[in-house]
Design a protein around this motif. Structure first.
Motif, PDB file in Angstrom:
ATOM      1  N   SER A   1     100.758  83.523   3.802  1.00 31.08           N
ATOM      2  CA  SER A   1      99.897  83.948   4.903  1.00 31.08           C
ATOM      3  C   SER A   1     100.415  83.313   6.181  1.00 31.08           C
ATOM      4  CB  SER A   1      98.441  83.548   4.658  1.00 31.08           C
ATOM      5  OG  SER A   1      98.312  82.142   4.613  1.00 31.08           O
ATOM      6  N   THR A   2     100.184  83.990   7.273  1.00 27.35           N
ATOM      7  CA  THR A   2     100.748  83.541   8.537  1.00 27.35           C
ATOM      8  C   THR A   2      99.773  82.662   9.301  1.00 27.35           C
ATOM      9  OG1 THR A   2      99.933  85.452   9.759  1.00 27.35           O
ATOM     10  CG2 THR A   2     102.091  85.658   8.720  1.00 27.35           C
ATOM     11  N   THR A   3     100.337  81.805  10.110  1.00 26.17           N
ATOM     12  CA  THR A   3      99.573  81.031  11.081  1.00 26.17           C
ATOM     13  C   THR A   3     100.117  81.402  12.453  1.00 26.17           C
ATOM     14  OG1 THR A   3      99.368  79.209   9.497  1.00 26.17           O
ATOM     15  CG2 THR A   3      98.880  78.717  11.799  1.00 26.17           C
ATOM     16  N   PRO A   4      99.535  82.419  13.096  1.00 26.51           N
ATOM     17  CA  PRO A   4     100.072  82.895  14.377  1.00 26.51           C
ATOM     18  C   PRO A   4      99.748  81.916  15.495  1.00 26.51           C
ATOM     19  CG  PRO A   4      98.079  84.082  13.854  1.00 26.51           C
ATOM     20  CD  PRO A   4      98.346  83.171  12.684  1.00 26.51           C
ATOM     21  N   THR A   5     100.480  80.812  15.503  1.00 24.29           N
ATOM     22  CA  THR A   5     100.129  79.677  16.350  1.00 24.29           C
ATOM     23  C   THR A   5     100.055  80.037  17.829  1.00 24.29           C
ATOM     24  OG1 THR A   5     101.361  78.366  14.739  1.00 24.29           O
ATOM     25  CG2 THR A   5     100.663  77.257  16.738  1.00 24.29           C
ATOM     26  N   VAL A   6     101.058  80.750  18.317  1.00 27.90           N
ATOM     27  CA  VAL A   6     101.083  81.097  19.748  1.00 27.90           C
ATOM     28  C   VAL A   6      99.898  81.983  20.091  1.00 27.90           C
ATOM     29  CG1 VAL A   6     102.366  82.348  21.527  1.00 27.90           C
ATOM     30  CG2 VAL A   6     103.577  80.802  19.971  1.00 27.90           C
ATOM     31  N   ARG A   7      99.691  83.013  19.281  1.00 22.60           N
ATOM     32  CA  ARG A   7      98.580  83.936  19.542  1.00 22.60           C
ATOM     33  C   ARG A   7      97.233  83.210  19.466  1.00 22.60           C
ATOM     34  NH1 ARG A   7      96.398  88.315  22.037  1.00 22.60           N
ATOM     35  NH2 ARG A   7      94.742  89.228  20.762  1.00 22.60           N
ATOM     36  N   GLN A   8      97.078  82.313  18.502  1.00 18.50           N
ATOM     37  CA  GLN A   8      95.823  81.574  18.378  1.00 18.50           C
ATOM     38  C   GLN A   8      95.542  80.759  19.632  1.00 18.50           C
ATOM     39  OE1 GLN A   8      95.547  79.004  14.973  1.00 18.50           O
ATOM     40  NE2 GLN A   8      93.458  78.401  15.387  1.00 18.50           N
ATOM     41  N   SER A   9      96.565  80.132  20.165  1.00 18.05           N
ATOM     42  CA  SER A   9      96.390  79.335  21.375  1.00 18.05           C
ATOM     43  C   SER A   9      96.085  80.220  22.573  1.00 18.05           C
ATOM     44  CB  SER A   9      97.639  78.498  21.632  1.00 18.05           C
ATOM     45  OG  SER A   9      97.883  77.615  20.557  1.00 18.05           O
ATOM     46  N   GLN A  10      96.769  81.353  22.665  1.00 13.18           N
ATOM     47  CA  GLN A  10      96.515  82.279  23.766  1.00 13.18           C
ATOM     48  C   GLN A  10      95.074  82.787  23.723  1.00 13.18           C
ATOM     49  OE1 GLN A  10      99.605  85.109  22.874  1.00 13.18           O
ATOM     50  NE2 GLN A  10     101.060  84.188  24.308  1.00 13.18           N
ATOM     51  N   VAL A  11      94.615  83.158  22.531  1.00 11.33           N
ATOM     52  CA  VAL A  11      93.251  83.653  22.382  1.00 11.33           C
ATOM     53  C   VAL A  11      92.243  82.553  22.712  1.00 11.33           C
ATOM     54  CG1 VAL A  11      91.552  84.428  20.675  1.00 11.33           C
ATOM     55  CG2 VAL A  11      93.816  85.462  20.733  1.00 11.33           C
ATOM     56  N   SER A  12      92.541  81.314  22.337  1.00 10.59           N
ATOM     57  CA  SER A  12      91.624  80.208  22.604  1.00 10.59           C
ATOM     58  C   SER A  12      91.427  79.996  24.102  1.00 10.59           C
ATOM     59  CB  SER A  12      92.151  78.927  21.947  1.00 10.59           C
ATOM     60  OG  SER A  12      92.191  79.065  20.544  1.00 10.59           O
ATOM     61  N   VAL A  13      92.511  80.078  24.857  1.00  7.80           N
ATOM     62  CA  VAL A  13      92.393  79.951  26.318  1.00  7.80           C
ATOM     63  C   VAL A  13      91.635  81.143  26.889  1.00  7.80           C
ATOM     64  CG1 VAL A  13      93.676  79.828  28.486  1.00  7.80           C
ATOM     65  CG2 VAL A  13      94.442  78.506  26.501  1.00  7.80           C
ATOM     66  N   ASP A  14      91.912  82.341  26.384  1.00  6.24           N
ATOM     67  CA  ASP A  14      91.191  83.543  26.822  1.00  6.24           C
ATOM     68  C   ASP A  14      89.694  83.387  26.572  1.00  6.24           C
ATOM     69  OD1 ASP A  14      90.421  86.105  27.534  1.00  6.24           O
ATOM     70  OD2 ASP A  14      91.326  87.087  25.804  1.00  6.24           O
ATOM     71  N   ILE A  15      89.325  82.899  25.396  1.00  9.80           N
ATOM     72  CA  ILE A  15      87.915  82.702  25.056  1.00  9.80           C
ATOM     73  C   ILE A  15      87.273  81.689  26.006  1.00  9.80           C
ATOM     74  CG2 ILE A  15      86.381  81.710  23.298  1.00  9.80           C
ATOM     75  CD1 ILE A  15      88.256  83.030  21.203  1.00  9.80           C
ATOM     76  N   ALA A  16      87.976  80.604  26.286  1.00 10.13           N
ATOM     77  CA  ALA A  16      87.439  79.591  27.196  1.00 10.13           C
ATOM     78  C   ALA A  16      87.150  80.178  28.569  1.00 10.13           C
ATOM     79  CB  ALA A  16      88.422  78.429  27.311  1.00 10.13           C
ATOM     80  N   LEU A  17      88.079  80.970  29.081  1.00 11.88           N
ATOM     81  CA  LEU A  17      87.882  81.567  30.403  1.00 11.88           C
ATOM     82  C   LEU A  17      86.737  82.574  30.386  1.00 11.88           C
ATOM     83  CD1 LEU A  17      91.632  82.076  31.417  1.00 11.88           C
ATOM     84  CD2 LEU A  17      90.041  80.330  32.259  1.00 11.88           C
ATOM     85  N   ARG A  18      86.605  83.320  29.295  1.00  5.07           N
ATOM     86  CA  ARG A  18      85.492  84.266  29.173  1.00  5.07           C
ATOM     87  C   ARG A  18      84.148  83.527  29.190  1.00  5.07           C
ATOM     88  NH1 ARG A  18      86.527  89.516  26.904  1.00  5.07           N
ATOM     89  NH2 ARG A  18      88.745  89.929  26.586  1.00  5.07           N
TER      90      ARG A  18
END
Length: 362
Positions: free
Chosen positions: A283-300
């Motif tokens: 199974s994958t750990t999409p590390t870059v995408r996870q971090s990008q989404v986390s910052v997006d969520i914070a800004l939202r």
């Protein structure tokens, strides 16, 4: 695959699509209404952030933190603190650093908790100070934190079930554990335990500790195989150590058994693609995408989009013989420890992410 169901005491998942809600099967923490559901920052911009991480002992942690820093810079968010303990087991120091971060009064804190339960009070203190906390990878049972993660228990169940199927549901397996006592290890243990209960003819022959580091796991597995030269029928490893375990079997002159490649790497996937008879499951750990989404969520959250719940959980992306060939680049080297990204857009695609907010922007 056990169908354990979600821990959803207030029925909050009823407002999500069935596919999104399915990610919460066996999720270890209850789903709660977010404390930030009706909240908006008093600022319209010029946000600040603090990072309380963990030592970059593994490649995925380094990539995760570097990506958070990059995304915050791109969003013109000033980082006022960037802290991490000296050791991945030093929970007291991390909690002290978290308190230091709260004292700086940033607009948001990005947190990789070493242990979820001891972090609850710290996160509450941030919430009461009006500071949302974004918990990456590890999860916190608090309405003041938004945990952005895959379902580690379900991930271990998925990959563990595939691995045990590959050995015919019988035989001896080796457990390769990560850092003892931390959340990610405990959840992997729970997931493997759930599938092992359905396979009474499978026995755990031994256990070694790899600390989520491929080279450490390789050394520990080599030591085990030196005293157990017959090897084992399969390996259940807790994450990011699969390539090291594979290398240990090869170095010992043994044929590699099915290895649960949670937190898959390009190297292991490339080797499996070159060995078409190998029953690969990872199974994958999409590390870059996870971090990008986390910052997006914070800004939202800061902009008042209102997260509905406190646990943002994504369905694990499983890699096996049905999709391995399309994901592997023939140019990859079998020694490459880079994370296998899989299909990063499968980690909270925009249409799914919008389900989690009361007032989602376009």
């Amino acid at each position: 695959m056990p169908d354990i169901g979600a821990n959803d005491p207030d029925g909050l998942l009823a407002q999500f699509s069935p596919a999104t809600a399915a990610a919460y099967n066996a999720y270890p923490l209850p789903v709660r209404k977010s404390a930030w559901a009706d909240w908006k920052s008093k600022k319209d911009g010029g946000y600040t952030a603090a990072i309380v991480g963990m030592p970059p002992a593994s490649a995925f942690v380094k990539v995760m933190l570097d990506t958070v820093r990059k995304e915050l810079a791109a969003a013109n968010v000033e980082i006022v603190a960037d802290l991490a303990p000296d050791d991945p087991t030093n929970v007291p120091l991390q909690l002290q650093q978290f308190s230091q971060a709260v004292a700086l009064k940033p607009d948001v804190i990005f947190f990789i908790p070493l242990a979820g339960e001891p972090s609850v009070d710290a996160v509450k203190s941030a919430g009461e100070a009006g500071i949302p906390v974004i918990s990456l990878q590890s999860i916190v049972d608090s309405e003041y934190a938004v945990s952005v993660t895959g379902n580690s228990v379900l991930q271990a169940m998925n990959v563990g079930a595939g691995t045990l199927k590959a050995i015919g549901g019988k035989g001896n397996v080796l457990r390769v554990t990560g850092i003892p006592g931390i959340s990610n290890e405990l959840y992997a243990e729970e997931g493997f335990r759930n599938v092992l209960e359905l396979c009474p003819e499978v026995s755990v022959a031994g256990e070694v500790t790899g600390f989520f580091e491929a080279t450490t796991a390789q050394t520990a597995t080599l030591q085990y195989l030196a005293t157990n030269p017959a090897g084992v029928d399969g390996v259940l490893q807790s994450g990011t150590m699969g390539l090291g375990v594979l290398n240990a079997f090869q170095e010992s002159g043994l044929e590699a058994p099915p290895i649960a490649d949670i937190g898959a790497t390009e190297g292991f996937a490339s080797w499996a693609a070159q060995n078409g008879d190998y029953p690969y499951v990872g199974s994958t750990t999409p590390t870059v995408r996870q971090s990008q989404v986390s910052v997006d969520i914070a800004l939202r959250i800061l902009k008042g989009e209102g997260p509905k719940i406190n646990q943002f959980v994504n369905n694990p992306f499983v890699v096996d013989r049905t999709n391995l060939e399309e994901l592997v680049d023939p140019a990859w080297k079998t020694t490459d420890s880079t994370d296998l990204a899989g299909n990063p857009e499968m980690f909270f695609p925009d249409n799914v992410l919008k389900e989690f907010f009361n007032n989602p922007s376009s």
